[in-house]
Each structure stands twice: as structure tokens, then as C-alpha cells.
Design a protein around this motif. Structure first.
Motif, PDB file in Angstrom:
ATOM      1  N   ILE A 166      -6.737   1.918   7.528  1.00 50.84           N
ATOM      2  CA  ILE A 166      -6.315   0.584   7.954  1.00 50.84           C
ATOM      3  C   ILE A 166      -5.701   0.738   9.343  1.00 50.84           C
ATOM      4  CG2 ILE A 166      -4.839  -1.397   7.468  1.00 50.84           C
ATOM      5  CD1 ILE A 166      -4.847  -0.521   4.526  1.00 50.84           C
ATOM      6  N   GLU A 167      -6.362   0.191  10.359  1.00 53.93           N
ATOM      7  CA  GLU A 167      -5.891   0.337  11.731  1.00 53.93           C
ATOM      8  C   GLU A 167      -5.406  -1.016  12.247  1.00 53.93           C
ATOM      9  OE1 GLU A 167      -7.546   1.944  16.039  1.00 53.93           O
ATOM     10  OE2 GLU A 167      -8.364   2.736  14.159  1.00 53.93           O
ATOM     11  N   ILE A 221      -1.277   1.477  15.131  1.00 56.69           N
ATOM     12  CA  ILE A 221      -0.745   2.113  13.921  1.00 56.69           C
ATOM     13  C   ILE A 221      -1.890   2.215  12.928  1.00 56.69           C
ATOM     14  CG2 ILE A 221       0.751   1.800  11.903  1.00 56.69           C
ATOM     15  CD1 ILE A 221       2.850   0.629  13.709  1.00 56.69           C
ATOM     16  N   LYS A 222      -2.025   3.387  12.346  1.00 59.74           N
ATOM     17  CA  LYS A 222      -3.094   3.613  11.373  1.00 59.74           C
ATOM     18  C   LYS A 222      -2.479   4.058  10.056  1.00 59.74           C
ATOM     19  CE  LYS A 222      -6.732   5.669  12.920  1.00 59.74           C
ATOM     20  NZ  LYS A 222      -7.647   6.743  13.418  1.00 59.74           N
ATOM     21  N   LEU A 223      -2.913   3.433   8.961  1.00 57.49           N
ATOM     22  CA  LEU A 223      -2.519   3.825   7.611  1.00 57.49           C
ATOM     23  C   LEU A 223      -3.733   4.487   6.970  1.00 57.49           C
ATOM     24  CD1 LEU A 223      -0.594   0.589   6.563  1.00 57.49           C
ATOM     25  CD2 LEU A 223       0.384   2.734   7.360  1.00 57.49           C
ATOM     26  N   THR A 224      -3.610   5.767   6.704  1.00 57.54           N
ATOM     27  CA  THR A 224      -4.763   6.529   6.237  1.00 57.54           C
ATOM     28  C   THR A 224      -4.630   6.926   4.772  1.00 57.54           C
ATOM     29  OG1 THR A 224      -3.832   8.674   6.875  1.00 57.54           O
ATOM     30  CG2 THR A 224      -5.055   7.472   8.551  1.00 57.54           C
ATOM     31  N   SER A 225      -5.773   7.163   4.149  1.00 59.25           N
ATOM     32  CA  SER A 225      -5.841   7.619   2.770  1.00 59.25           C
ATOM     33  C   SER A 225      -6.165   9.107   2.755  1.00 59.25           C
ATOM     34  CB  SER A 225      -6.923   6.856   2.004  1.00 59.25           C
ATOM     35  OG  SER A 225      -6.679   5.462   2.026  1.00 59.25           O
ATOM     36  N   LEU A 226      -5.674   9.806   1.732  1.00 57.50           N
ATOM     37  CA  LEU A 226      -6.006  11.211   1.570  1.00 57.50           C
ATOM     38  C   LEU A 226      -7.367  11.386   0.904  1.00 57.50           C
ATOM     39  CD1 LEU A 226      -2.539  12.706   0.526  1.00 57.50           C
ATOM     40  CD2 LEU A 226      -3.513  12.399   2.801  1.00 57.50           C
ATOM     41  N   ASN A 227      -7.774  10.370   0.159  1.00 54.50           N
ATOM     42  CA  ASN A 227      -9.102  10.351  -0.449  1.00 54.50           C
ATOM     43  C   ASN A 227     -10.081   9.790   0.585  1.00 54.50           C
ATOM     44  OD1 ASN A 227     -11.440   9.839  -1.913  1.00 54.50           O
ATOM     45  ND2 ASN A 227     -10.350   9.122  -3.728  1.00 54.50           N
ATOM     46  N   THR A 228     -11.013  10.617   1.047  1.00 52.02           N
ATOM     47  CA  THR A 228     -11.912  10.220   2.127  1.00 52.02           C
ATOM     48  C   THR A 228     -12.877   9.094   1.736  1.00 52.02           C
ATOM     49  OG1 THR A 228     -13.440  11.996   1.494  1.00 52.02           O
ATOM     50  CG2 THR A 228     -11.809  12.491   3.200  1.00 52.02           C
ATOM     51  N   MET A 229     -12.904   8.714   0.476  1.00 51.85           N
ATOM     52  CA  MET A 229     -13.760   7.620   0.050  1.00 51.85           C
ATOM     53  C   MET A 229     -13.211   6.270   0.513  1.00 51.85           C
ATOM     54  SD  MET A 229     -16.301   8.997  -1.515  1.00 51.85           S
ATOM     55  CE  MET A 229     -17.014   7.589  -2.361  1.00 51.85           C
ATOM     56  N   TYR A 230     -11.953   6.239   0.961  1.00 55.33           N
ATOM     57  CA  TYR A 230     -11.325   4.992   1.361  1.00 55.33           C
ATOM     58  C   TYR A 230     -11.170   4.935   2.880  1.00 55.33           C
ATOM     59  CZ  TYR A 230     -10.138   4.181  -3.540  1.00 55.33           C
ATOM     60  OH  TYR A 230     -10.200   3.976  -4.881  1.00 55.33           O
ATOM     61  N   PRO A 231     -11.473   3.794   3.495  1.00 55.50           N
ATOM     62  CA  PRO A 231     -11.351   3.672   4.946  1.00 55.50           C
ATOM     63  C   PRO A 231      -9.884   3.548   5.371  1.00 55.50           C
ATOM     64  CG  PRO A 231     -11.979   1.563   4.005  1.00 55.50           C
ATOM     65  CD  PRO A 231     -12.000   2.548   2.871  1.00 55.50           C
ATOM     66  N   TYR A 278       0.828  -1.198   0.000  1.00 57.54           N
ATOM     67  CA  TYR A 278       0.000   0.000   0.000  1.00 57.54           C
ATOM     68  C   TYR A 278       0.871   1.260   0.000  1.00 57.54           C
ATOM     69  CZ  TYR A 278      -3.697  -3.098   1.892  1.00 57.54           C
ATOM     70  OH  TYR A 278      -4.602  -4.096   2.103  1.00 57.54           O
ATOM     71  N   VAL A 279       0.297   2.344  -0.536  1.00 58.50           N
ATOM     72  CA  VAL A 279       0.830   3.688  -0.317  1.00 58.50           C
ATOM     73  C   VAL A 279      -0.162   4.394   0.603  1.00 58.50           C
ATOM     74  CG1 VAL A 279       1.557   5.857  -1.352  1.00 58.50           C
ATOM     75  CG2 VAL A 279       1.865   3.737  -2.603  1.00 58.50           C
ATOM     76  N   LYS A 280       0.294   4.789   1.784  1.00 60.18           N
ATOM     77  CA  LYS A 280      -0.615   5.399   2.760  1.00 60.18           C
ATOM     78  C   LYS A 280       0.142   6.412   3.617  1.00 60.18           C
ATOM     79  CE  LYS A 280      -4.205   2.789   1.726  1.00 60.18           C
ATOM     80  NZ  LYS A 280      -5.429   3.348   1.111  1.00 60.18           N
ATOM     81  N   LYS A 281      -0.619   7.200   4.350  1.00 58.00           N
ATOM     82  CA  LYS A 281      -0.059   8.126   5.333  1.00 58.00           C
ATOM     83  C   LYS A 281       0.018   7.407   6.671  1.00 58.00           C
ATOM     84  CE  LYS A 281      -0.768  12.774   7.248  1.00 58.00           C
ATOM     85  NZ  LYS A 281      -1.634  13.989   7.215  1.00 58.00           N
ATOM     86  N   LEU A 282       1.181   7.472   7.299  1.00 62.45           N
ATOM     87  CA  LEU A 282       1.416   6.732   8.534  1.00 62.45           C
ATOM     88  C   LEU A 282       1.023   7.558   9.761  1.00 62.45           C
ATOM     89  CD1 LEU A 282       2.675   4.226   9.969  1.00 62.45           C
ATOM     90  CD2 LEU A 282       4.840   5.484   9.971  1.00 62.45           C
ATOM     91  N   GLN A 283       0.250   6.938  10.649  1.00 64.16           N
ATOM     92  CA  GLN A 283      -0.098   7.543  11.929  1.00 64.16           C
ATOM     93  C   GLN A 283       0.186   6.521  13.027  1.00 64.16           C
ATOM     94  OE1 GLN A 283      -0.972  10.652  12.292  1.00 64.16           O
ATOM     95  NE2 GLN A 283      -1.440  11.226  10.193  1.00 64.16           N
ATOM     96  N   LYS A 284       0.935   6.938  14.053  1.00 61.96           N
ATOM     97  CA  LYS A 284       1.282   6.034  15.158  1.00 61.96           C
ATOM     98  C   LYS A 284       0.850   6.651  16.486  1.00 61.96           C
ATOM     99  CE  LYS A 284       5.707   5.808  14.073  1.00 61.96           C
ATOM    100  NZ  LYS A 284       7.125   5.367  14.094  1.00 61.96           N
ATOM    101  N   ASP A 285       0.309   5.809  17.355  1.00 59.43           N
ATOM    102  CA  ASP A 285      -0.044   6.244  18.695  1.00 59.43           C
ATOM    103  C   ASP A 285       0.702   5.354  19.690  1.00 59.43           C
ATOM    104  OD1 ASP A 285      -1.210   6.700  21.201  1.00 59.43           O
ATOM    105  OD2 ASP A 285      -3.097   7.304  20.300  1.00 59.43           O
ATOM    106  N   PRO A 286       1.839   5.829  20.231  1.00 64.57           N
ATOM    107  CA  PRO A 286       2.630   4.990  21.136  1.00 64.57           C
ATOM    108  C   PRO A 286       1.942   4.718  22.468  1.00 64.57           C
ATOM    109  CG  PRO A 286       3.492   7.235  21.063  1.00 64.57           C
ATOM    110  CD  PRO A 286       2.438   7.156  20.016  1.00 64.57           C
ATOM    111  N   ILE A 287       0.953   5.546  22.836  1.00 64.16           N
ATOM    112  CA  ILE A 287       0.251   5.340  24.099  1.00 64.16           C
ATOM    113  C   ILE A 287      -0.719   4.172  23.986  1.00 64.16           C
ATOM    114  CG2 ILE A 287      -1.180   6.389  25.879  1.00 64.16           C
ATOM    115  CD1 ILE A 287       1.601   7.633  25.580  1.00 64.16           C
ATOM    116  N   ARG A 288      -1.602   4.266  23.003  1.00 65.81           N
ATOM    117  CA  ARG A 288      -2.582   3.190  22.805  1.00 65.81           C
ATOM    118  C   ARG A 288      -2.025   2.056  21.945  1.00 65.81           C
ATOM    119  NH1 ARG A 288      -7.730   6.549  20.853  1.00 65.81           N
ATOM    120  NH2 ARG A 288      -6.070   7.791  19.871  1.00 65.81           N
ATOM    121  N   LYS A 289      -0.809   2.248  21.435  1.00 69.55           N
ATOM    122  CA  LYS A 289      -0.065   1.203  20.715  1.00 69.55           C
ATOM    123  C   LYS A 289      -0.788   0.718  19.467  1.00 69.55           C
ATOM    124  CE  LYS A 289       2.440  -0.368  24.798  1.00 69.55           C
ATOM    125  NZ  LYS A 289       2.798  -1.496  25.675  1.00 69.55           N
TER     126      LYS A 289
END
Length: 228
Positions: free
Chosen positions: A205-206, A193-203, A180-191
Motif C-alpha cells: 500500500i503506497e 509512505i509504503k505499508l508492506t506485507s511479509l507475504n509476497t502474495m499481497y501488494p 491494517y498490520v503492515k511493515k512501515l517504509q518511509k521515504d522522506p526524499i520522495r515523500k
């Protein structure tokens, strides 16, 4: 000498007709005629295929140095002379090009063919694309529209391997063999990782902590190239 003229010369020297070469390339005769006549630009991948057929080096088709005879009285329109000097650098950088690998900007793409071609690109060209580091670079194709407007379907992306990805980096990620090509989001507290799309039509990946063992970050996207 134009690239199309060189292709015609190689074909004639090999004793092939336009029909015979077109069949080998899986393109129409009309398309080949347009390439040879310079009426249409030849993609890098097609040119590699032509070079393979004739067992020729790419330098046969593309001259290493191109001289632009610009009169001294004509000003160069650029932000500053430093940028011009950097683009004119002749140092080359090796980039691994994977013509059969697709990174999905959508719902994932399986990739099994790791055929690689090593391209030598001028450092000045990569600088013009915004790159600052020239080590461990790969070139692959994007499939899908989930990352528009950042990157569109069919565009080539240059990614850098062996660099730790940070929050909000655009990355190429492998999840259980799907790329995948995605935007990476990490939450070290809740542990998570979320891979997000810039196109809001796509969910998004958490991935929770247990699921993250199936994730590997291949590289960070550093530049894109739009073929025509």
C-alpha cells in the motif's frame, strides 16, 4: 482449584444447567463440559463472558497467585537467574483489550465497535514476551495471513501507542477507517509512505504526500500471543 471447576461452581450456584449456560455463551454443551472437566483450556474472552453472565470478578475463576511446589533439588532450566527473577515479579500492568477490533493482515478490515476491557497482566509475563515499556499498551486480534510468518491469522498482538514509528517497524495503521498490520517504509526524499506485507502474495500500500492525510499510525507491534 482449576478454572473449569470454578466455572461449574458458579453455574451451579446460579441455578443454571449446562444447556442453559451453553446457549448464553453460544457454544455447544459438549464444549462446556470439556471446559468444566478441565479437558480443554478456556480462552480469556470466553472467561470474560462467563464472568459477565454471573456478575463475578475474574479473580473468582483465576487465583491471583499460583504456587508451584517444585523440590529444591530440581534445577530451573533458564538462561540465567536474572530472567527467572524478572518473570516472578508480581507488579501488574493495565492493558486495553479490544475483543471486537480486528487488524487486517490482508486487504483491510472496518472496525466500528470500540468496546474495551482493561486487563491486568503481570509485568514479568510481559517481560517474558520481550516487552521493555509497559505504558499505553493495547491488545487486539489479527485477521488474515499477509504478515506471515511474523504474525498469523487469529493471533493476538500487543501494540504500544504514542510512540513515533520508525522505518521497518511493524505497525497497526488506520487508512480511512480500515485497520491494517503492515511493515512501515518511509521515504522522506520522495515523500511517500509504503505499508508492506511479509507475504509476497499481497501488494504493498503506497501513499503519496496528498494521500497521507488519510493515514494514522495507531501503534507499534511489540509482541504476539498465539491462542490455542
Amino acid at each position: 482449584m482449576k478454572i473449569g471447576t470454578n466455572v461449574r461452581s458458579a453455574r451451579v450456584d446460579a441455578g443454571l444447567t449446562q444447556l442453559e449456560l451453553a446457549k448464553k455463551l453460544n457454544i455447544s454443551v459438549r464444549a462446556l463440559q470439556n471446559y468444566e472437566n478441565g479437558e480443554r483450556d478456556i480462552s480469556a474472552e470466553l472467561l470474560w463472558n462467563i464472568a459477565d453472565i454471573f456478575n463475578l470478578d475474574m479473580s473468582y475463576f483465576v487465583p491471583k497467585k499460583v504456587s508451584l511446589n517444585v523440590p529444591k533439588s530440581v534445577p530451573i532450566l533458564s538462561p540465567n537467574q536474572q530472567v527467572v527473577e524478572r518473570v516472578q515479579q508480581t507488579n501488574t500492568v493495565k492493558v486495553n483489550y479490544y475483543p471486537n477490533i480486528l487488524a487486517s493482515a490482508g486487504f483491510g478490515a472496518f472496525n466500528h465497535d470500540l468496546n474495551v476491557r482493561v486487563l491486568e497482566l503481570e509485568e514479568g509475563f510481559l517481560m517474558a514476551l520481550g516487552l521493555k515499556c509497559f505504558k499505553n499498551l493495547d491488545l487486539i486480534t489479527v485477521y488474515g495471513d499477509s504478515m506471515e510468518p511474523f504474525v498469523s491469522n487469529g493471533e493476538l498482538i500487543i501494540l504500544q501507542r504514542d510512540v513515533e514509528a520508525q522505518n521497518s517497524d511493524i505497525v497497526v495503521a488506520n487508512i480511512n477507517g480500515e485497520v491494517y498490520v503492515k511493515k512501515l517504509q518511509k521515504d522522506p526524499i520522495r515523500k511517500w509512505i509504503k505499508l508492506t506485507s511479509l507475504n509476497t502474495m499481497y501488494p504493498d500500500i503506497e501513499l503519496n504526500e496528498d494521500e497521507q492525510k488519510y493515514l494514522s499510525i495507531i501503534g507499534i507491534v511489540r509482541a504476539k500471543i498465539r491462542p490455542f
